[in-house]
Enzyme design. Structure first.
Site, PDB file in Angstrom:
ATOM      1  N   ILE A   1       2.863 -30.724   8.988  1.00  6.62           N
ATOM      2  CA  ILE A   1       1.675 -29.878   9.050  1.00  6.62           C
ATOM      3  C   ILE A   1       0.525 -30.680   9.665  1.00  6.62           C
ATOM      4  CG2 ILE A   1      -0.031 -28.603   7.680  1.00  6.62           C
ATOM      5  CD1 ILE A   1       2.287 -28.002   5.692  1.00  6.62           C
TER       6      ILE A   1
ATOM      7  N   ASN B   1       2.999 -21.860  17.804  1.00  3.88           N
ATOM      8  CA  ASN B   1       4.129 -22.222  16.953  1.00  3.88           C
ATOM      9  C   ASN B   1       5.143 -21.091  16.974  1.00  3.88           C
ATOM     10  OD1 ASN B   1       5.672 -23.631  14.986  1.00  3.88           O
ATOM     11  ND2 ASN B   1       4.753 -22.392  13.349  1.00  3.88           N
TER      12      ASN B   1
ATOM     13  N   HIS C   1       8.055 -19.442  14.461  1.00  2.00           N
ATOM     14  CA  HIS C   1       8.457 -19.457  13.053  1.00  2.00           C
ATOM     15  C   HIS C   1       9.597 -18.460  12.843  1.00  2.00           C
ATOM     16  CE1 HIS C   1       7.916 -20.233   8.797  1.00  2.00           C
ATOM     17  NE2 HIS C   1       8.034 -18.929   8.582  1.00  2.00           N
TER      18      HIS C   1
ATOM     19  N   GLU D   1      14.774 -16.485  19.338  1.00  2.00           N
ATOM     20  CA  GLU D   1      13.637 -17.405  19.502  1.00  2.00           C
ATOM     21  C   GLU D   1      13.562 -17.930  20.933  1.00  2.00           C
ATOM     22  OE1 GLU D   1      13.048 -20.533  16.581  1.00  2.00           O
ATOM     23  OE2 GLU D   1      14.104 -19.369  15.061  1.00  2.00           O
TER      24      GLU D   1
HETATM   25  C1  GAR Z   1      13.730 -22.931  14.658  1.00  2.00           C
HETATM   26  O1  GAR Z   1      14.430 -21.910  14.006  1.00  2.00           O
HETATM   27  C2  GAR Z   1      12.241 -22.787  14.394  1.00  2.00           C
HETATM   28  O2  GAR Z   1      11.802 -21.461  14.327  1.00  2.00           O
HETATM   29  C3  GAR Z   1      12.144 -23.455  13.052  1.00  2.00           C
HETATM   30  O3  GAR Z   1      12.990 -24.571  13.132  1.00  2.00           O
HETATM   31  C4  GAR Z   1      14.049 -24.291  14.046  1.00  2.00           C
HETATM   32  C5  GAR Z   1      14.082 -25.400  15.069  1.00  2.00           C
HETATM   33  O4  GAR Z   1      15.196 -25.295  15.912  1.00  2.00           O
HETATM   34  N1  GAR Z   1      10.780 -23.819  12.778  1.00  2.00           N
HETATM   35  C6  GAR Z   1      10.259 -23.857  11.559  1.00  2.00           C
HETATM   36  O5  GAR Z   1      10.889 -23.596  10.547  1.00  2.00           O
HETATM   37  C7  GAR Z   1       8.804 -24.258  11.499  1.00  2.00           C
HETATM   38  N2  GAR Z   1       8.298 -24.160  10.196  1.00  2.00           N
HETATM   39  P1  GAR Z   1      15.257 -26.118  17.279  1.00  2.00           P
HETATM   40  O6  GAR Z   1      14.915 -27.575  16.957  1.00  2.00           O
HETATM   41  O7  GAR Z   1      16.690 -25.992  17.734  1.00  2.00           O
HETATM   42  O8  GAR Z   1      14.279 -25.517  18.256  1.00  2.00           O
END
Ligand code: GAR
Length: 193
Positions: free
Chosen positions: A97, A112, A114, A179
């Site tokens: 954070i 960001n 999420h 995403e």
């Molecule tokens: C993703 O699902 C993202 O949305 C989440 O972590 C993952 C990262 O995947 N983010 C959070 O939870 C933020 N609080 P990645 O490293 O393969 O992009």
């Protein structure tokens, strides 16, 4: 967003903590003509983040600071971002954070992603909580970062249907696919493109 796209692309840093699959999708997007951003910097709080390999692969500068002393790490990071003329930050699976002070320095210029339909399920373990509550849908959200966790202005969301035998792993996978499409779309929307 009050950023002028001008002729050159917005110099952007991506912050990661793990796999970096969203980082990869952002790098690919940044190389398309329509992209308003260029990714010039990768930052991680985690030396072992797999996503750091993309720095070498795509010849992008990188830096790791462990954030054990948050204040010190953030000040070092702000200095590095400054000397690299970074104008915008995309958080992509960044699990620390950022302080109010840091966010203020990039006010309105931090995005960001999420893995939930915000304002539902801020914070950690989003999929587990969505399944426990027997939600019919979950999804992902791209939002601007303000000083309250996962609470800044929502730019774009994508809904995903939860199946009967959904598990945390299957839902995470399904949402991650969305995403990768949502983040670039949200960036285009932010710049009215
Ligand atoms: C993703 O699902 C993202 O949305 C989440 O972590 C993952 C990262 O995947 N983010 C959070 O939870 C933020 N609080 P990645 O490293 O393969 O992009």
């Amino acid at each position: 967003m009050v950023l002028s796209t001008g002729h050159s692309k917005i110099r952007t840093a991506v912050f990661i903590s793990g796999t970096g699959s969203n980082l990869k999708s952002l790098i690919k997007f940044s190389k398309t003509i329509k992209s308003p951003i260029s990714i010039e910097f990768i930052f991680s709080n985690n030396l072992k983040a797999k996503g750091l390999n993309y720095a070498k692969l795509y010849k992008i500068k990188k830096k790791v600071l462990n954030f054990k002393n948050k204040n010190l790490s953030e000040n070092k990071l702000l200095y590095i971002l400054n000397i690299n003329n970074i104008e915008m930050i995309c958080l992509a699976g960044f699990m620390k954070i950022l302080s109010k002070n840091f966010i203020k320095k990039f006010k309105g210029k931090i995005l960001n992603i999420h893995p939930s339909l915000l304002p539902k399920y801020k914070g950690l373990n989003t999929h587990k909580r969505a399944l426990k509550n027997k939600e019919k849908y979950s999804g992902c959200t791209v939002h601007l970062v303000n000083s309250r966790l996962d609470s800044g202005r929502i730019v774009l969301q994508k809904k995903v249907k939860i199946s009967k035998n959904e598990t945390v792993a299957s839902l995470a996978k399904k949402i991650l696919v969305q995403e990768h499409k949502l983040y670039p779309k949200a960036i285009l929307k932010l710049f009215n493109l």
